[in-house]
Design a protein around this motif. Structure first.
Motif, PDB file in Angstrom:
ATOM      1  N   ALA A 203       2.108  -0.327   4.048  1.00 15.15           N
ATOM      2  CA  ALA A 203       1.245  -1.509   4.030  1.00 15.15           C
ATOM      3  C   ALA A 203       1.346  -2.277   5.343  1.00 15.15           C
ATOM      4  CB  ALA A 203       1.616  -2.408   2.855  1.00 15.15           C
ATOM      5  N   GLN A 204       2.565  -2.392   5.872  1.00 20.42           N
ATOM      6  CA  GLN A 204       2.752  -3.087   7.141  1.00 20.42           C
ATOM      7  C   GLN A 204       2.069  -2.348   8.283  1.00 20.42           C
ATOM      8  OE1 GLN A 204       6.971  -4.484   7.710  1.00 20.42           O
ATOM      9  NE2 GLN A 204       7.186  -3.697   5.630  1.00 20.42           N
ATOM     10  N   CYS A 205       2.091  -1.025   8.242  1.00 14.13           N
ATOM     11  CA  CYS A 205       1.431  -0.235   9.282  1.00 14.13           C
ATOM     12  C   CYS A 205      -0.080  -0.460   9.268  1.00 14.13           C
ATOM     13  CB  CYS A 205       1.752   1.251   9.101  1.00 14.13           C
ATOM     14  SG  CYS A 205       3.466   1.681   9.500  1.00 14.13           S
ATOM     15  N   TRP A 206      -0.662  -0.625   8.090  1.00 16.47           N
ATOM     16  CA  TRP A 206      -2.086  -0.934   8.002  1.00 16.47           C
ATOM     17  C   TRP A 206      -2.378  -2.305   8.603  1.00 16.47           C
ATOM     18  CZ3 TRP A 206      -6.145   1.978   7.379  1.00 16.47           C
ATOM     19  CH2 TRP A 206      -6.036   3.199   6.702  1.00 16.47           C
ATOM     20  N   ILE A 207      -1.483  -3.268   8.375  1.00 16.66           N
ATOM     21  CA  ILE A 207      -1.634  -4.593   8.978  1.00 16.66           C
ATOM     22  C   ILE A 207      -1.601  -4.478  10.495  1.00 16.66           C
ATOM     23  CG2 ILE A 207      -0.556  -6.854   9.288  1.00 16.66           C
ATOM     24  CD1 ILE A 207      -1.843  -6.663   6.631  1.00 16.66           C
ATOM     25  N   LEU A 208      -0.672  -3.679  11.019  1.00 21.96           N
ATOM     26  CA  LEU A 208      -0.563  -3.498  12.462  1.00 21.96           C
ATOM     27  C   LEU A 208      -1.825  -2.850  13.032  1.00 21.96           C
ATOM     28  CD1 LEU A 208       3.147  -2.266  12.775  1.00 21.96           C
ATOM     29  CD2 LEU A 208       2.229  -4.507  13.393  1.00 21.96           C
ATOM     30  N   ALA A 209      -2.392  -1.897  12.289  1.00 17.27           N
ATOM     31  CA  ALA A 209      -3.628  -1.252  12.742  1.00 17.27           C
ATOM     32  C   ALA A 209      -4.764  -2.267  12.829  1.00 17.27           C
ATOM     33  CB  ALA A 209      -3.998  -0.117  11.802  1.00 17.27           C
ATOM     34  N   MET A 210      -4.826  -3.183  11.868  1.00 17.04           N
ATOM     35  CA  MET A 210      -5.883  -4.190  11.881  1.00 17.04           C
ATOM     36  C   MET A 210      -5.675  -5.175  13.031  1.00 17.04           C
ATOM     37  SD  MET A 210      -7.503  -6.274   8.672  1.00 17.04           S
ATOM     38  CE  MET A 210      -5.957  -6.967   8.109  1.00 17.04           C
ATOM     39  N   VAL A 211      -4.414  -5.523  13.307  1.00 17.01           N
ATOM     40  CA  VAL A 211      -4.122  -6.426  14.427  1.00 17.01           C
ATOM     41  C   VAL A 211      -4.508  -5.772  15.749  1.00 17.01           C
ATOM     42  CG1 VAL A 211      -2.242  -7.488  15.739  1.00 17.01           C
ATOM     43  CG2 VAL A 211      -2.284  -7.691  13.246  1.00 17.01           C
ATOM     44  N   LEU A 212      -4.175  -4.496  15.916  1.00 18.61           N
ATOM     45  CA  LEU A 212      -4.546  -3.776  17.140  1.00 18.61           C
ATOM     46  C   LEU A 212      -6.057  -3.725  17.303  1.00 18.61           C
ATOM     47  CD1 LEU A 212      -3.896  -2.037  19.601  1.00 18.61           C
ATOM     48  CD2 LEU A 212      -3.786  -0.042  18.081  1.00 18.61           C
ATOM     49  N   SER A 213      -6.757  -3.441  16.221  1.00 18.12           N
ATOM     50  CA  SER A 213      -8.214  -3.379  16.270  1.00 18.12           C
ATOM     51  C   SER A 213      -8.812  -4.723  16.680  1.00 18.12           C
ATOM     52  CB  SER A 213      -8.767  -2.961  14.901  1.00 18.12           C
ATOM     53  OG  SER A 213     -10.176  -2.990  14.887  1.00 18.12           O
TER      54      SER A 213
END
Length: 234
Positions: A203-213
């Motif tokens: 779940a945290q990795c998905w958050i990081l992907a959204m922040v990068l995007s």
């Protein structure tokens, strides 16, 4: 060093990805950036993260939050009562009318969606309370946010309640209900309990992907705009 990385990897990754995203976004054409960001849709990511957090959440904690709703009510009161009042008091310190409106928008919107439970779990708090607070504050935003903006700025803001309710149901309510319902299957519940930490990491990795995007897209589409022409969408 290994212990620091183990405990703080999310914060370190967050800082690194923001820096990398801003740098790459500034040095590449918007069309190139879109090739990556088009795969990271905020609503889809929100649904995935909330499903994972609900699936890995002990149902007993959720039931306890329903029986004793004081923490949820307190969180909602702070979100929609205390913070807007504090921001209202700080408005005279803002020299630009745009900053005054922006301050009140930031203070009167609901709490964050996907990240709320992730941050609460990382802090070893009660993620059941954060999950319910997310649902309550987002469910009431189409009434409370326009109220505060009208009272503090005099601007009448019309939000499309039917669209917002539909988005809430699809992005928040359904993933949460499905996650908890799936957990009621004994085998699935045991799996979720046994792998609670890895599920949280995903779940945290998905958050990081959204922040990068978001960092990539912000710099690649940035255009100079006069402050008086800026309006922050709700």
């Amino acid at each position: 060093m290994r212990q620091i990385l183990k405990k703080q990897w999310f914060l370190l990754s967050l800082a690194a990805l923001i820096a990398v995203g801003l740098t790459i976004g500034a040095s590449h054409a918007p069309a190139q950036i879109k090739q990556f960001t088009k795969f990271i849709h905020p609503r889809v990511v929100t649904s995935i993260v909330l499903f994972l957090m609900a699936f890995s959440l002990d149902s007993r904690h959720l039931k306890a939050s329903f029986r004793e709703p004081k923490p949820v009510l307190w969180g909602t009161a702070v979100n929609y009562g205390l913070i807007p009042l504090l921001a209202w008091g700080l408005m005279p310190l803002q020299r630009s009318p745009d900053f005054k409106i922006g301050l009140m928008i930031a203070a009167s919107v609901p709490c964050t969606l996907a990240a709320a439970s992730v941050w609460t779990r990382k802090a070893r708090g009660n993620d059941a309370v954060s999950l319910l607070s997310t649902v309550v504050t987002n469910g009431a935003c189409f009434l409370v946010t326009p109220f505060w903006l009208k009272v503090t700025t005099g601007n009448v803001t019309e939000l499309k309640a039917d669209e917002m309710i539909l988005q809430l149901v699809v992005s928040v309510l359904i993933p949460t209900v499905v996650g908890q319902a799936l957990r009621q299957i004994p085998a699935a519940g045991a799996l979720a309990t046994r792998h609670k930490t890895p599920i949280g990491v995903v779940a945290q990795c998905w958050i990081l992907a959204m922040v990068l995007s978001a960092a990539l897209d912000r710099r690649s589409t940035e255009q100079p705009v006069a402050p008086s022409a800026m309006r922050v969408p709700i």
